[in-house]
Design an enzyme around this catalytic site. Structure first.
Site, PDB file in Angstrom:
ATOM      1  N   SER A 177       0.817  -1.286   0.036  1.00 63.07           N
ATOM      2  CA  SER A 177       0.111   0.050   0.054  1.00 63.07           C
ATOM      3  C   SER A 177       0.725   1.272   0.158  1.00 63.07           C
ATOM      4  O   SER A 177       2.073   1.176   0.516  1.00 63.07           O
ATOM      5  CB  SER A 177      -0.802   0.155   1.308  1.00 63.07           C
ATOM      6  OG  SER A 177      -1.571   1.313   1.371  1.00 63.07           O
ATOM      7  N   TYR A 190      -1.796  -0.696  10.606  1.00 60.93           N
ATOM      8  CA  TYR A 190      -1.804  -0.978   9.159  1.00 60.93           C
ATOM      9  C   TYR A 190      -0.502  -0.442   8.512  1.00 60.93           C
ATOM     10  O   TYR A 190      -0.050  -1.373   7.635  1.00 60.93           O
ATOM     11  CB  TYR A 190      -3.271  -0.161   8.593  1.00 60.93           C
ATOM     12  CG  TYR A 190      -3.390  -0.433   7.396  1.00 60.93           C
ATOM     13  CD1 TYR A 190      -4.021  -1.861   6.745  1.00 60.93           C
ATOM     14  CD2 TYR A 190      -2.888   0.374   6.000  1.00 60.93           C
ATOM     15  CE1 TYR A 190      -4.271  -2.062   5.410  1.00 60.93           C
ATOM     16  CE2 TYR A 190      -3.208   0.327   4.718  1.00 60.93           C
ATOM     17  CZ  TYR A 190      -3.944  -1.118   4.465  1.00 60.93           C
ATOM     18  OH  TYR A 190      -4.151  -1.274   3.003  1.00 60.93           O
TER      19      TYR A 190
HETATM   20  N1  NAD Z   1      -8.806  -0.935  -0.882  1.00 60.17           N
HETATM   21  C1  NAD Z   1      -7.736  -0.025  -0.591  1.00 60.17           C
HETATM   22  O1  NAD Z   1      -7.953   1.123  -0.564  1.00 60.17           O
HETATM   23  C2  NAD Z   1      -6.399  -0.594  -0.670  1.00 60.17           C
HETATM   24  C3  NAD Z   1      -5.436   0.607  -0.953  1.00 60.17           C
HETATM   25  C4  NAD Z   1      -4.204  -0.176  -0.844  1.00 60.17           C
HETATM   26  C5  NAD Z   1      -3.852  -1.209  -0.465  1.00 60.17           C
HETATM   27  N2  NAD Z   1      -4.705  -2.173  -0.378  1.00 60.17           N
HETATM   28  C6  NAD Z   1      -4.703  -3.708  -0.085  1.00 60.17           C
HETATM   29  O2  NAD Z   1      -4.992  -4.269  -1.008  1.00 60.17           O
HETATM   30  C7  NAD Z   1      -5.424  -5.444  -0.527  1.00 60.17           C
HETATM   31  C8  NAD Z   1      -6.576  -6.233  -1.337  1.00 60.17           C
HETATM   32  O3  NAD Z   1      -7.607  -5.000  -0.696  1.00 60.17           O
HETATM   33  P1  NAD Z   1      -9.246  -4.796  -1.017  1.00 60.17           P
HETATM   34  O4  NAD Z   1      -9.099  -3.412  -1.302  1.00 60.17           O
HETATM   35  O5  NAD Z   1      -9.219  -5.883  -2.141  1.00 60.17           O
HETATM   36  O6  NAD Z   1     -10.038  -5.576   0.087  1.00 60.17           O
HETATM   37  P2  NAD Z   1     -11.031  -6.364   0.423  1.00 60.17           P
HETATM   38  O7  NAD Z   1     -11.479  -6.341   1.677  1.00 60.17           O
HETATM   39  O8  NAD Z   1     -12.066  -6.398  -0.584  1.00 60.17           O
HETATM   40  O9  NAD Z   1     -10.253  -7.965   0.049  1.00 60.17           O
HETATM   41  C9  NAD Z   1      -9.439  -8.579   1.185  1.00 60.17           C
HETATM   42  C10 NAD Z   1      -9.621  -9.985   1.069  1.00 60.17           C
HETATM   43  O10 NAD Z   1      -8.638 -10.480   2.168  1.00 60.17           O
HETATM   44  C11 NAD Z   1      -9.568 -11.535   2.926  1.00 60.17           C
HETATM   45  N3  NAD Z   1      -8.883 -11.804   4.047  1.00 60.17           N
HETATM   46  C12 NAD Z   1      -9.084 -10.899   5.168  1.00 60.17           C
HETATM   47  N4  NAD Z   1      -8.694 -11.595   6.451  1.00 60.17           N
HETATM   48  C13 NAD Z   1      -8.259 -12.600   5.770  1.00 60.17           C
HETATM   49  C14 NAD Z   1      -7.770 -14.006   6.707  1.00 60.17           C
HETATM   50  N5  NAD Z   1      -7.406 -13.846   7.885  1.00 60.17           N
HETATM   51  N6  NAD Z   1      -7.439 -15.070   5.970  1.00 60.17           N
HETATM   52  C15 NAD Z   1      -7.805 -15.149   4.799  1.00 60.17           C
HETATM   53  N7  NAD Z   1      -8.190 -14.081   4.038  1.00 60.17           N
HETATM   54  C16 NAD Z   1      -8.530 -12.915   4.385  1.00 60.17           C
HETATM   55  C17 NAD Z   1     -10.998 -11.073   2.976  1.00 60.17           C
HETATM   56  O11 NAD Z   1     -11.906 -12.138   3.315  1.00 60.17           O
HETATM   57  C18 NAD Z   1     -11.280 -10.447   1.312  1.00 60.17           C
HETATM   58  O12 NAD Z   1     -11.558 -11.162   0.649  1.00 60.17           O
HETATM   59  C19 NAD Z   1      -5.109  -5.553   0.932  1.00 60.17           C
HETATM   60  O13 NAD Z   1      -3.788  -5.941   1.185  1.00 60.17           O
HETATM   61  C20 NAD Z   1      -5.124  -4.126   1.235  1.00 60.17           C
HETATM   62  O14 NAD Z   1      -4.474  -3.771   2.267  1.00 60.17           O
HETATM   63  C21 NAD Z   1      -6.196  -1.737  -0.538  1.00 60.17           C
END
Ligand code: NAD
Length: 309
Positions: A177, A190
């Site tokens: 991120s 985070y």
């Molecule tokens: N959404 C944003 O703004 C953003 C920005 C920068 C980085 N990210 C990163 O991108 C990645 C994906 O994020 P997203 O936006 O698609 O989020 P999201 O919440 O849609 O997806 C995250 C997924 O991880 C799974 N997950 C969470 N805890 C878990 C566990 N203990 N065991 C197995 N699976 C687990 C959830 O069930 C979910 O399907 C993450 O690492 C997030 O930190 C997101």
């Protein structure tokens, strides 16, 4: 080699690689050579929603065999069904596990090796966020955040990197991120977990390079906020410079980065600019700039995925 010669060779190499990097930065990635990943096994953690689901659809379309990991069984199942519908005949296998549990990761990894085979592309994507000020976060969430966002990367890499090194073929992808490059109020644990993921990626890359395994690549992804729902309620002050990103746009960039062996991907491009400023400006100056950009306020109205429902 004489030290003076070594210094000269290093200097020339640096200039050459710098020129290559400039050309790569200027030429659109769609025009750059892409590696063929047809038939490659791609394991995606957090495949049950958001970026994980979209990446699953994209890699299936590229002819990859998919291994989907998520704690959310229903979401993961839905991703499998969506992939099958979009790419009939795609080979997909979904596994339910909690990535905050090291033993579950090792057990699932063994199962994948038996049932599917060696993993070629490992995408550590699963992530969680609490989204409150540090003193208001329960210890259990601090620990879980580190476990899912960082420690899980250790156990998955330990499970799948050895066969990549042996075969000199593979790719480690870490969805970190922009919060792994800048500290943000309301995201202390985070940010800590994402900084750790960025540092882990860099160190693992150094170990791979040291071993001369040129066929094993790494990509670390540092996006700003994305409209997946994970950061529901967060806000940005200057959307023209730092706007919330559309998930398909980010996934396009991630897939391009993997196919072109891009080592670091920041989205949007302005993140690179702020990263450079961070490196060259005094902290006090960066703080004033951060105040103008409203970095410390982005999380003030955070609701998050669970509470939004
Ligand atoms: N959404 C944003 O703004 C953003 C920005 C920068 C980085 N990210 C990163 O991108 C990645 C994906 O994020 P997203 O936006 O698609 O989020 P999201 O919440 O849609 O997806 C995250 C997924 O991880 C799974 N997950 C969470 N805890 C878990 C566990 N203990 N065991 C197995 N699976 C687990 C959830 O069930 C979910 O399907 C993450 O690492 C997030 O930190 C997101």
């Amino acid at each position: 080699m004489h030290l003076a010669v070594e210094v000269l060779v290093c200097f020339l190499q640096m200039i050459w690689l710098w020129l290559v990097a400039i050309v790569k930065a200027v030429v659109p990635s769609s025009l750059q050579p892409h590696k063929d990943v047809t038939g490659w096994v791609v394991l995606i953690t957090g495949a049950g929603s958001g970026l994980g689901r979209l990446m699953s659809l994209r890699f299936a379309a590229l002819g990859c065999r998919l291994v989907l990991w998520d704690v959310n069984e229903a979401g993961n199942q839905e991703t499998e069904e969506l992939v099958q519908a979009a790419t009939p005949g795609a080979k997909v296998k979904a596994y339910t596990l909690d990535l905050s549990d090291r033993e579950q990761i090792y057990a699932a990894a063994d199962k994948v090796k038996q049932e599917v085979g060696d993993v070629d592309i490992l995408i550590n994507n699963a992530g969680i966020v609490t989204g409150t000020t540090f003193l208001n976060t329960p210890d259990s969430m601090n620990i879980k955040t580190m476990d899912v966002n960082c420690n899980a990367h250790f156990w998955t890499v330990k499970s799948f990197l050895p066969s990549m090194l042996k075969r000199n073929r593979g790719h480690l992808v870490s969805i970190a991120s922009a919060a792994g490059l800048f500290g943000i109020a309301g995201l202390a644990d985070y940010c800590a977990s994402k900084y750790a993921a960025v540092g882990f990626d860099e160190s693992i890359r150094a170990e791979i390079v040291k071993q001369g395994r040129t066929g094993v690549k790494t990509t670390v992804v540092c996006p700003y906020y994305i409209n997946t729902g994970m950061f529901e309620g967060a806000q940005t002050r200057f959307p023209a410079v730092l706007k919330f990103l559309d998930p398909p746009f980010v996934v396009d960039k991630i897939v391009e980065a993997v196919l072109t062996d891009q080592v670091m991907l920041c989205v949007p491009k302005s993140v690179y600019f702020f990263y450079i400023l961070r490196g060259i400006l005094p902290i006090s100056v960066n703080q004033v700039l951060g105040k103008l950009v409203g970095v410390s306020e982005t999380m003030d109205n955070f609701v998050g995925r669970n509470k939004a429902k």
